[in-house]
Design a protein around this motif. Structure first.
Motif, PDB file in Angstrom:
ATOM      1  N   TYR A  88      51.645  52.451  55.876  1.00 17.89           N
ATOM      2  CA  TYR A  88      52.322  51.417  55.102  1.00 17.89           C
ATOM      3  C   TYR A  88      51.894  50.035  55.588  1.00 17.89           C
ATOM      4  O   TYR A  88      51.662  49.119  54.778  1.00 17.89           O
ATOM      5  N   THR A 142      52.093  35.912  58.299  1.00 17.96           N
ATOM      6  CA  THR A 142      52.203  35.690  56.861  1.00 17.96           C
ATOM      7  C   THR A 142      53.645  35.755  56.376  1.00 17.96           C
ATOM      8  O   THR A 142      54.105  34.897  55.620  1.00 17.96           O
ATOM      9  N   TYR A 143      54.384  36.770  56.826  1.00 17.99           N
ATOM     10  CA  TYR A 143      55.752  36.943  56.352  1.00 17.99           C
ATOM     11  C   TYR A 143      56.689  35.871  56.897  1.00 17.99           C
ATOM     12  O   TYR A 143      57.612  35.442  56.195  1.00 17.99           O
ATOM     13  N   LEU A 148      57.436  36.556  50.209  1.00 10.38           N
ATOM     14  CA  LEU A 148      56.577  37.726  50.039  1.00 10.38           C
ATOM     15  C   LEU A 148      57.274  39.012  50.489  1.00 10.38           C
ATOM     16  O   LEU A 148      56.792  40.108  50.198  1.00 10.38           O
ATOM     17  N   PRO A 151      42.659  41.400  50.882  1.00  8.07           N
ATOM     18  CA  PRO A 151      41.790  42.421  50.298  1.00  8.07           C
ATOM     19  C   PRO A 151      40.354  42.310  50.846  1.00  8.07           C
ATOM     20  O   PRO A 151      39.894  41.221  51.137  1.00  8.07           O
ATOM     21  N   GLU A 175      48.421  49.327  54.309  1.00  9.83           N
ATOM     22  CA  GLU A 175      48.432  49.031  52.887  1.00  9.83           C
ATOM     23  C   GLU A 175      48.973  47.632  52.623  1.00  9.83           C
ATOM     24  O   GLU A 175      48.445  46.896  51.778  1.00  9.83           O
ATOM     25  N   ALA A 176      50.000  47.242  53.369  1.00  9.35           N
ATOM     26  CA  ALA A 176      50.542  45.893  53.224  1.00  9.35           C
ATOM     27  C   ALA A 176      49.489  44.853  53.610  1.00  9.35           C
ATOM     28  O   ALA A 176      49.366  43.804  52.964  1.00  9.35           O
ATOM     29  N   TYR A 177      48.724  45.157  54.653  1.00  9.71           N
ATOM     30  CA  TYR A 177      47.661  44.251  55.084  1.00  9.71           C
ATOM     31  C   TYR A 177      46.579  44.141  54.020  1.00  9.71           C
ATOM     32  O   TYR A 177      46.089  43.037  53.714  1.00  9.71           O
ATOM     33  N   ARG A 178      46.189  45.271  53.434  1.00 10.98           N
ATOM     34  CA  ARG A 178      45.146  45.256  52.398  1.00 10.98           C
ATOM     35  C   ARG A 178      45.571  44.460  51.176  1.00 10.98           C
ATOM     36  O   ARG A 178      44.749  43.804  50.540  1.00 10.98           O
ATOM     37  N   LYS A 179      46.851  44.545  50.832  1.00 11.69           N
ATOM     38  CA  LYS A 179      47.337  43.803  49.661  1.00 11.69           C
ATOM     39  C   LYS A 179      47.291  42.291  49.918  1.00 11.69           C
ATOM     40  O   LYS A 179      47.054  41.513  48.978  1.00 11.69           O
ATOM     41  N   LEU A 180      47.539  41.900  51.152  1.00 12.81           N
ATOM     42  CA  LEU A 180      47.527  40.465  51.469  1.00 12.81           C
ATOM     43  C   LEU A 180      46.123  39.953  51.753  1.00 12.81           C
ATOM     44  O   LEU A 180      45.823  38.793  51.476  1.00 12.81           O
TER      45      LEU A 180
END
Length: 375
Positions: free
Chosen positions: A365, A329-330, A336, A375, A368-373
């Motif tokens: 961390y 993704t990044y 992002l 959900p 959490e970054a994975y969950r934000k991208l």
């Protein structure tokens, strides 16, 4: 009575002839005034302790992920146990404890989240872009990524500390070749050996505490059988106190054997300086043949029964999914990324900048970054 740096350097003359003395340091890449009350290696140790990378070790996986419980080792507590083991051996051998501690504190700074799974995943993702290896990443952190001084990037550590990381032999990447020529100082070799001793003992402890290892299984390891017999422990009914006694005895046995064997090898080699240690054909820090055999048997047992346990493999699969998706993704959508990472894209290249960003993440961390991208 004050002990200024000059006096501390004089006291190091009492160390063994093959110890690396601070007065003989090859120095720093960027000359700077020394501390009035600390040797160069003490200064290095203190700089490492205050890095962002060191603090992040608290939330990075050793074997069990951080969310598995408060009692299991993290990358930080593993590092502190390596410090304890290596300082014990270094003191008994008359080595430079400050240099030993600085190397031990920094040896795992380059580890990404999710333990060795994270390292393997990032290395695979970075094929064609320079790969990834945690020793090389530790050097990158200490010489490039940590920015704390106006005149240079990195921490400007002494040559000997950086050499200690660069000559570290990793058991999880047997094809990896050290980044420096030579064997390294005996202090660096002791840290390397202490790393192997510490993780064998504490992974056994965590495996038993978690219930993934059954006490009765330990009878398959001759060394554990012998230690249990000496302490009057019944491996079939090993309680909490018995577990602690067994792990303590294991650690004591390995430290003693490492100290005696290393001293014997140094005497037989006739090394009279740190430089002679560097250029000796073989590494001098080692376990005795009997202890090395017992250690190999214990590692094989842990590999089969703990590291390849279905529950551990399941967590590794989750970790792999998280890192692969974040990297994809990044790299495909660099906007992002945080502004600070974006500012390095042109200098570092997209893949390396993303890799540095992911490697610096803690387990939580990254999740959490994975969950934000996703959900």
């Amino acid at each position: 009575m004050l002990f200024p740096r000059e006096r501390l350097l004089e006291l190091e003359e009492r160390l063994a002839p093959y110890a690396q003395k601070a007065k003989d340091t090859r120095g720093r890449a960027h000359p700077e005034p020394e501390s009035p009350y600390r040797t160069p290696y003490q200064k290095d140790r203190d700089r490492i302790l205050h890095t962002t990378a060191f603090r992040r070790l608290e939330y990075k996986t050793q074997v069990f992920p951080n969310w598995a419980g408060d009692y299991y080792r993290t990358r930080l507590t593993h590092t502190l146990e390596v410090v304890q083991v290596s300082r014990s051996i270094a003191r008994a051998l008359g080595l430079n404890e400050d240099l030993t501690e600085a190397i031990a504190l920094s040896h795992d700074l380059g580890h990404p989240p999710f333990g060795h799974t994270g390292e393997q995943v990032l290395d695979r993702l970075m094929q064609g872009h320079g790969g990834f290896e945690h020793n090389a990443q530790a050097l990158r952190i200490l010489t490039h990524l940590e920015e704390r001084y106006p005149g240079f990037r990195g921490l400007n550590l002494t040559h000997e500390v950086l050499e200690g990381i660069a000559t570290h032999e990793t058991r999880y990447a047997p094809g990896f070749k050290p980044l420096y020529e030579g064997q390294g100082t005996l202090e660096a070799q002791v840290v390397d050996l202490s790393d192997a001793i510490a993780y064998a003992a504490h992974d056994l402890d965590d495996g038993l505490r978690s219930g993934l290892l059954a006490p009765g299984e330990l009878a398959e390891v001759p060394l554990l059988q012998d230690l249990a017999r000496e302490e009057g422990l019944d491996l079939e009914r090993l309680g909490e106190l018995g577990r602690r006694i067994l792990v303590r005895q294991l650690l004591g046995y390995l430290i003693t054997e490492a100290t005696l064997a290393t001293h014997r090898r140094a005497e037989e080699a006739g090394v009279e300086s740190a430089e002679a240690v560097r250029h000796h054909p073989k590494r001098l820090a080692a376990l005795s043949p009997g202890a090395e055999k017992a250690h190999r048997e214990l590692k094989a047992f842990l590999m089969e029964r703990l590291y390849h346990h279905p529950e551990v493999l399941r967590e590794r699969r989750k970790a792999e999914t998280v890192l692969v998706e974040l990297f994809r993704t990044y790299t495909q959508n660099p906007r992002l990324l945080p502004k600070g990472v974006q500012s390095r894209l042109e200098e570092e290249g997209v893949e390396r900048a993303v890799c540095d960003y992911l490697a610096g993440m803690t387990d939580r961390y990254a999740l959490e970054a994975y969950r934000k991208l996703f959900p």
